[in-house]
Write an enzyme that holds these catalytic residues in place. Structure first.
Site, PDB file in Angstrom:
ATOM      1  N   HIS A   1       0.788  -1.193  -0.014  1.00 38.19           N
ATOM      2  CA  HIS A   1      -0.018  -0.030   0.230  1.00 38.19           C
ATOM      3  C   HIS A   1       0.840   1.186   0.002  1.00 38.19           C
ATOM      4  O   HIS A   1       0.367   2.268  -0.243  1.00 38.19           O
ATOM      5  CB  HIS A   1      -0.973  -0.052   1.395  1.00 38.19           C
ATOM      6  CG  HIS A   1      -2.129   0.722   1.055  1.00 38.19           C
ATOM      7  ND1 HIS A   1      -2.488   1.464  -0.019  1.00 38.19           N
ATOM      8  CD2 HIS A   1      -3.495   0.360   1.510  1.00 38.19           C
ATOM      9  CE1 HIS A   1      -3.676   1.912  -0.142  1.00 38.19           C
ATOM     10  NE2 HIS A   1      -4.298   1.279   0.947  1.00 38.19           N
TER      11      HIS A   1
ATOM     12  N   ASP B   1     -11.370  -7.110 -19.155  1.00 39.84           N
ATOM     13  CA  ASP B   1     -11.438  -8.386 -19.887  1.00 39.84           C
ATOM     14  C   ASP B   1     -10.021  -8.914 -20.413  1.00 39.84           C
ATOM     15  O   ASP B   1      -9.282  -7.803 -21.255  1.00 39.84           O
ATOM     16  CB  ASP B   1     -12.203  -8.179 -21.023  1.00 39.84           C
ATOM     17  CG  ASP B   1     -12.585  -9.350 -21.762  1.00 39.84           C
ATOM     18  OD1 ASP B   1     -12.042 -10.364 -21.686  1.00 39.84           O
ATOM     19  OD2 ASP B   1     -13.541  -9.301 -22.498  1.00 39.84           O
TER      20      ASP B   1
END
Length: 449
Positions: free
Chosen positions: A165, A390
């Site tokens: 992070h 996708d």
């Protein structure tokens, strides 16, 4: 591995261009370093199963290598420097091309329907679909800054990942994932723009920032503390576009102020906050907190580019008493969140950073207490375009969060499948969840997925 998940292979994937002559050194801000002891955030996408001739793993590896050429910080490592002169340590990110880790796993006995349970419950076995659930940001010295696990199921594929992070936030991570998926589906990387690093550091703060050695050590909770924590359960609550519109209208009508507009996210967060705290058994005179993670890019002066890469988040912590929260309505609760979000100005952020450097605080506090149950943490955002990733065999079916940073009261917000809807993956104590599901005031504004 366990839970019906078998690890087949694990490999390091490096950027396609291995020339490190121009390697970048990224200094860390107080907003980065305050996450030093946070778990790697974990997210994952569920896909239909591709055809056998798709060559899933080889295509994902090849395209990941190309994506890491663009998003090169994910292929770096955290470097810790010992400052012997003042008994401190400091950190930076070395974009040295060491690579990201990609695990290939199989779960042949687990189907899509097993994972997507009709009542929105999140099965315990899902934790095995995510890699490295015990990594903290400080572990980036020896561990990859990005770890991915591809799990082939009976009738689907789950791509779970976790990331350091201090290197990136959700904005940057989802942009990376979108780039990776486009490269995998098209085989091309040339059309993507060079990465724009945040290139921002507060004036007047010297770097690298020095941290006392004792504060930088990895905390390890005792077994006694962990055994005393009540069991948490996870469930996905679905807010339709209509649910959200009604909550937003209700909150704004109760506020009744022309210059204070409650957003959809604030209305949903306030509804969850009041509902969960109502069933948490807290003392009415005790405090309760709702921490909303906020993107800072457009809150700085001058503002940063919306697509700049890095960690650019802070938390807006609304605090009140349990009595005030429950005795007031939805609008009042949403207004408390609104006020703290609006308070994150360039001036207040600079003040926070200067104070942090002087006191080096929040390193061991994590997201909140596992024991008290008085805090909600609202993470991620429904603005992230999760369903447009996708990889070449179909769009995602669902999105889920992993077990990292799990505390009672963690809410992870995702874009819903239907336009304008929001899914809230909620972690709460099991006895609170039972009461929440029986709460008519709560369930009338939410759909159990």
């Amino acid at each position: 591995m366990a839970g019906g998940v078998v690890l087949i292979s694990s490999s390091i994937v490096r950027p396609g261009n291995s020339n490190q002559s121009g390697r970048t050194k990224i200094h860390l801000t107080p907003f980065d370093l305050s996450l030093l002891q946070f778990d790697y955030p974990q997210r994952g996408l569920l896909f239909p199963k591709p055809d056998q001739d798709f060559h899933l793993i080889s295509r994902l590896k090849a395209s990941l290598s190309l994506a890491l050429e663009i998003y090169f910080p994910f292929a770096g490592r955290l470097v810790k420097t010992d400052n012997l002169e003042d008994n401190t340590v400091s950190f930076f990110i070395d974009c040295d091309g060491s690579g990201a880790r990609l695990n290939h796993a199989e779960a042949k006995s687990i189907s899509v329907s097993d994972l997507l349970q009709p009542n929105g419950s999140v099965p315990d076995f899902i934790k095995h679909f995510f890699p490295a659930d015990d990594l903290k940001s400080s572990d980036g010295v020896t561990e990859p800054l990005l770890v991915i696990q591809v799990t082939e199921m009976k009738d689907g594929v789950f791509i779970g990942y976790c990331y350091n992070h201090m290197v990136a936030d959700g904005v940057s991570m989802w942009r990376f994932l979108h780039t990776w998926s486009k490269i995998c589906s098209s085989g091309l990387a040339s059309e993507h723009q060079p990465l724009a690093l945040k290139g921002w550091f507060l004036d007047g703060i010297d770097y690298p920032i020095h941290i006392p050695v004792s504060d930088a050590k990895r905390p390890s909770p005792t077994s006694g503390e962990l055994s005393a924590v009540p069991i948490t359960k996870e469930k996905v609550f679905h807010f339709t576009k209509k649910n959200i519109s009604e909550l937003k209208a209700k909150a704004n009508s109760e506020v009744g102020s022309s210059d204070m507009t409650i957003s959809s996210l604030q209305a949903v967060a306030a509804h969850m906050w009041r509902s969960i705290i109502r069933h948490s058994g807290l003392r009415r005179e005790g405090e309760t907190h709702c921490k909303v993670v906020v993107d800072l890019r457009q809150r700085l002066n001058p503002p940063l580019e919306n697509n700049c890469f890095g960690n650019m988040i802070s938390t807006a912590p609304a605090t009140t008493t349990v009595e005030e929260l429950l005795d007031h309505g939805l609008g009042w609760a949403a207004l408390q969140i609104n006020k703290f979000v609006r308070s994150l100005t360039n001036e207040s952020l600079k003040s926070f950073a200067e104070d942090w450097v002087s006191n080096v605080k929040n390193l061991k506090s994590g997201l909140g207490s596992r024991m008290v149950g008085d805090t909600l943490v609202v993470a991620s955002s429904p603005r992230f375009d999760v369903y447009n990733n996708d990889f070449g065999w179909g769009k995602p079916i669902a999105v889920r969060s992993g077990p990292g940073n799990s505390i009672n009261g963690k809410l992870v917000l995702f874009q819903g499948v239907e336009e304008g809807s929001v899914d809230v993956q909620t972690t709460v104590w099991s006895h609170v969840l039972v009461k929440l599901l029986a709460d008519v005031e709560f369930t009338e504004h939410v759909t159990i997925a």
